[in-house]
Structures are given as structure tokens and as C-alpha cells.
Design an enzyme around this catalytic site. Sequence first.
Site, PDB file in Angstrom:
ATOM      1  N   SER A 182      -4.457   0.582   5.195  1.00 16.06           N
ATOM      2  CA  SER A 182      -3.836   1.890   5.437  1.00 16.06           C
ATOM      3  C   SER A 182      -4.601   3.045   4.804  1.00 16.06           C
ATOM      4  CB  SER A 182      -2.392   1.896   4.929  1.00 16.06           C
ATOM      5  OG  SER A 182      -2.352   1.764   3.522  1.00 16.06           O
ATOM      6  N   LYS A 196      -0.819   5.743  -1.522  1.00 20.56           N
ATOM      7  CA  LYS A 196      -0.872   6.728  -0.439  1.00 20.56           C
ATOM      8  C   LYS A 196      -1.181   8.123  -0.996  1.00 20.56           C
ATOM      9  CE  LYS A 196       0.535   4.087   3.065  1.00 20.56           C
ATOM     10  NZ  LYS A 196       0.335   2.813   2.353  1.00 20.56           N
TER      11      LYS A 196
END
Length: 225
Positions: free
Chosen positions: A145, A183
Amino acid sequence: MLTAKQQQLLLFIKHHLERGGVSPSFEEMKEALDLKSKSGIHRLISALEERGFIRRLPNRARALEVLKLPDGLATIPANPVAAAAPAKAAPQIPIAANDVIDVPLHGRIAAGVPIEALEGSNSLSVPAALLGSGEHYALEVAGDSMVEAGILDGDFALIQRTETARDGQIVVALIDESDATLKYFRREGGRVRLDPANGAYEAQIYEAGRVRIQGKLAGLLRRYN
């Protein structure tokens, strides 16, 4: 017998501990001794440790304990760095560039449990130049990701422990006290948006109270075998 720089550093650490209860950061020690590189501080600390003047407390990146002082220095001067400074600065010995620090390795970032609950018995040897001040730990990255940020599956993320972050920083975020993820962090009013660095994934948006910051990315290690 200690060198002038070793004595300066020992007194500075002792003074800092007695004044605030915590060890000084490597950046603070570098500035106090007017050194150009933090690796010089690592060399001085190693020398003091070998001579039995200090010891490093396990599993804590910047925790030092002063065990003794040189003869004739039973009391700490108000300005320990100035008190220990020589009349003329001696020529500096070239600083080694391969110093390493062992940081706790807390498993894989997608393990789905709070960082505090992960096993901390393993450690990872990290070049000191990759770490700044503060306490650090390492996590093995799982998934793709964050590939567009250069963070690949199997990389080791070096995390500076903190509970706050600025918009745009890459953080370890704990969601609902159960799922940890790496993230980009951004605020949107009363909500938090966690952005991946991969066009195949969508942003994750949560109420701010559901997200707890557990650190921010400080560096990255990659193995090629």
C-alpha cells in the site's frame, strides 16, 4: 583516564539526568559538545561504556545511566560542559561512519495488534545516521500500500515513537486499538484521513477519536537477499 570530550559528555549526561530525569538526546549532546556529527557522540558513549562510567538501559534508544565519575569530580558543576572544556580544543580524531544501534523489532505492521502488545525480545541493528533524537523501534512492512513512497513489502520501517504528527507525515496509526497501519496522515475537520501511496488503494477515513498515533517514519532498511 578520560579524554576532555569524554569527560565533557559524561558531566553533561549526569547534569541532564539530575535536572530533568531523562537522558539528553544525541542532538542535544552533539550541540553541547560542538561536534559536527552524531556518530562522534556514539563513539564517545561507547568509550565511556567500555570504561564503566555509564551503561545503556536495554530496549530504550536514549536511556543512559551514569555509574561513576572520574576521581576529583564528585560534584557536578553548574555548567558541566564549560567546566570540563580544555583551554584549547584538541584536534578531533576522524569519526567512524559505521556506528550501529540496536532498536526493538516489533514484528509486522499488518499484524493487527497494538504496538505495545507486540513481542519486543528481537532487535534490529540500525546505522546510527538513520536515527535522530528520541526513542525508536522497527516494524517489518507487510503489503504494497506504500510502494509509491518507496516502501516495499519486507522492508523494515524505522519508527520514532510519538503520539502527534503533522499533515503529510507517514505514521504508524492504531485504529480502534486493534489494527496498526503505516500511512500518510492528514486531518479533515474532526476526522483523520490515512492515505496509501498506491493508486490501487483508497484512503481510509475515521473519526479522530478512533485513531491513535504510535510513531512516525524516521527511516527505512531493505535487505536484498
